[in-house]
Design an enzyme around this catalytic site. Structure first.
Site, PDB file in Angstrom:
ATOM      1  N   ASN A 117     -15.718 -12.274 -26.543  1.00  0.00           N
ATOM      2  CA  ASN A 117     -15.296 -11.811 -25.227  1.00  0.00           C
ATOM      3  C   ASN A 117     -15.449 -12.833 -24.099  1.00  0.00           C
ATOM      4  O   ASN A 117     -15.290 -12.473 -22.932  1.00  0.00           O
ATOM      5  CB  ASN A 117     -16.066 -10.518 -24.857  1.00  0.00           C
ATOM      6  N   ASP A 118     -15.707 -14.097 -24.409  1.00  0.00           N
ATOM      7  CA  ASP A 118     -15.837 -15.075 -23.324  1.00  0.00           C
ATOM      8  C   ASP A 118     -15.594 -16.496 -23.831  1.00  0.00           C
ATOM      9  O   ASP A 118     -16.391 -17.407 -23.585  1.00  0.00           O
ATOM     10  CB  ASP A 118     -17.222 -14.981 -22.682  1.00  0.00           C
ATOM     11  N   ALA A 119     -14.467 -16.700 -24.507  1.00  0.00           N
ATOM     12  CA  ALA A 119     -14.185 -18.013 -25.105  1.00  0.00           C
ATOM     13  C   ALA A 119     -13.579 -18.965 -24.076  1.00  0.00           C
ATOM     14  O   ALA A 119     -12.410 -19.342 -24.160  1.00  0.00           O
ATOM     15  CB  ALA A 119     -13.256 -17.858 -26.311  1.00  0.00           C
TER      16      ALA A 119
END
Length: 250
Positions: A117-119
């Site tokens: 969820n935060d690449a």
């Protein structure tokens, strides 16, 4: 994770803190190396492989309400008052309106799994030569949600400070779909979901900065984020269709 009592520098004050010991991942952060087409494609491949591996994994802790879950973009309305200009507000309102019309009615039918969820490129570790992705860090935003959101997030951050949006998106999207193909229903939402993640980034960072004006890291995606959003919003329907087709035909 362990909880220990630590003494402050003054030698008298003590407080209980949570401490984590993590395995070191050697390499460089992606934000510190040139982002070639080959590296962007490898990023897509890496994230697609990760999502495929997590497809059947579940944990109750990931089933939570999270404002950084792209599925909750419509809930940004509570933070619109922190947007700095009328022009920026107009952009966000357009994106949220499209999200509500295109995504929400079909959300329940889309594939879901737990996402990192935060690449973004501050969380992607690459090899020392900068030619390949070596790992990903920071799993603090993990959430169970619509799987295609992971590709949208990865693509959104990859587009920052790039001149060729379509070419950059093609590298990431086609790298991802080689490992985890999208359904037609997922593919046709991609443009809207990419724009939605960028809206989350600029709106939530504006809010967070208002609460902590000393933390300039919160603004790292502000200027490039608005620039990409403006270009995405200016695409006509043919451009949107071409963008989504990068996944549909990969």
């Amino acid at each position: 994770l362990a909880f220990v009592v630590l003494t402050a520098k003054d030698g008298t004050t003590k407080a209980r803190h949570g401490v984590r010991l993590l395995t070191f991942v050697p390499g460089k952060l992606m934000c510190d190396v040139p982002q070639s087409k080959a590296l962007l494609a490898d990023l897509g491949k890496f994230v697609g492989t990760m999502d495929a591996a997590l497809e059947n994994f579940d944990h109750k802790g990931a089933h939570r309400l999270h404002m950084w879950d792209v599925a909750n973009v419509h809930k940004l309305k509570a933070f619109f008052k922190f947007i700095d200009t009328k022009a920026h507000l107009d952009i966000v309102e357009q994106v949220v309106s499209r999200f509500e019309k295109e995504y929400l009615p079909v959300a329940d039918a889309l594939p879901k799994c737990i996402l990192q969820n935060d690449a973004n490129d501050h969380n992607i570790v690459v090899t020392d030569d900068g030619n390949a992705v070596a790992g990903i860090i920071d799993f603090g935003d993990m959430v169970y949600t619509t799987t295609v959101n992971e590709l949208a997030i990865t693509t959104a951050y990859a587009l920052l400070e790039k001149e060729d949006l379509m070419g950059t998106a093609a590298c990431v999207i086609q790298g991802y779909t080689a490992q985890r193909p999208l359904s037609a229903g997922e593919a046709k939402l991609l443009h809207t979901l990419v724009a939605s993640r960028l809206c989350q980034s600029v709106v939530m960072s504006s809010y967070s900065f208002s609460q902590d004006p000393t933390n300039t890291y919160l603004l790292v995606t502000q200027k490039p984020g608005w620039a990409v959003l403006e270009q995405l919003i200016q695409m006509d329907q043919a451009g949107v269709d071409r963008f989504n087709a990068l996944a549909a035909t990969a």
